[in-house]
Design a protein around this motif. Structure first.
Motif: not given
Ligand SMILES: NC(=O)c1ccc[n+]([C@@H]2O[C@H](COP(=O)([O-])OP(=O)(O)OC[C@H]3O[C@@H](n4cnc5c(N)ncnc54)[C@H](OP(=O)(O)O)[C@@H]3O)[C@@H](O)[C@H]2O)c1
Length: 135
Positions: A114-134
């Motif tokens: 039930k933890i609602t905090i949503s954080k992505r720490y790793v952002h390589p652009p080829f697998i994690s486009p900016k719009e996926w953040s969180g």
């Protein structure tokens, strides 16, 4: 991307390694991989160490007399995923290994679910486009 990968190769895919921890619960991918019988390997399973100071994680750790890292890893293991924590000391390495023995209750698992905090720490652009953040 998983569908493209499955279509692109003739052999079955064994595993998908993704960022996965209490602050990035990856429910949709988890379900997709389970249905397609592909293992989930959870990288940064301690949220790069951030999840260890979470109040819910710390409270569960205290009441079970185990470490916050063991709480995160035990929660992941209960979901049939394979967490790969990084540790640079023998103490942390042993602590993480012993998560195998931790036994959290269903209620404790649900508290972490039930933890609602949503954080992505790793952002390589080829697998994690900016719009996926969180997400
Ligand atoms: N495929 C990919 O794109 C990708 C991306 C990122 C990571 N990874 C993989 O995932 C592994 C782990 O991810 P990560 O390093 O990003 O984050 P992590 O494992 O979530 O967190 C590592 C941090 O937690 C600390 N820690 C570990 N065990 C602990 C314990 N028992 N008690 C207290 N603190 C503890 C570490 O400190 P110490 O260093 O002091 O032990 C370090 O600061 C990496 O080694 C890598 O193999 C893969």
């Amino acid at each position: 991307m998983m569908e493209d990968a499955i279509e692109s190769i003739s052999k079955p895919i064994f595993a998908n390694q993704i960022e996965h921890h209490p602050y990035l619960q990856q429910l949709e991918m988890q379900k997709y991989l389970e249905i397609n019988k592909i293992a989930l390997i959870s990288y940064s399973p301690l949220g790069r160490g951030d999840a260890l100071s979470d109040n819910i994680i710390k409270q569960i750790a205290e009441s079970n007399k185990i470490s916050p890292a063991q709480v995160c890893l035990s929660w992941l293991i209960s979901k049939n995923v394979i967490p790969i924590p990084k540790a640079t000391s023998l103490e942390h390495l042993k602590d993480n290994y012993l998560a195998i023995d931790a036994q959290l209750t269903n209620e404790e698992h649900q508290q972490i679910d039930k933890i609602t905090i949503s954080k992505r720490y790793v952002h390589p652009p080829f697998i994690s486009p900016k719009e996926w953040s969180g997400n």
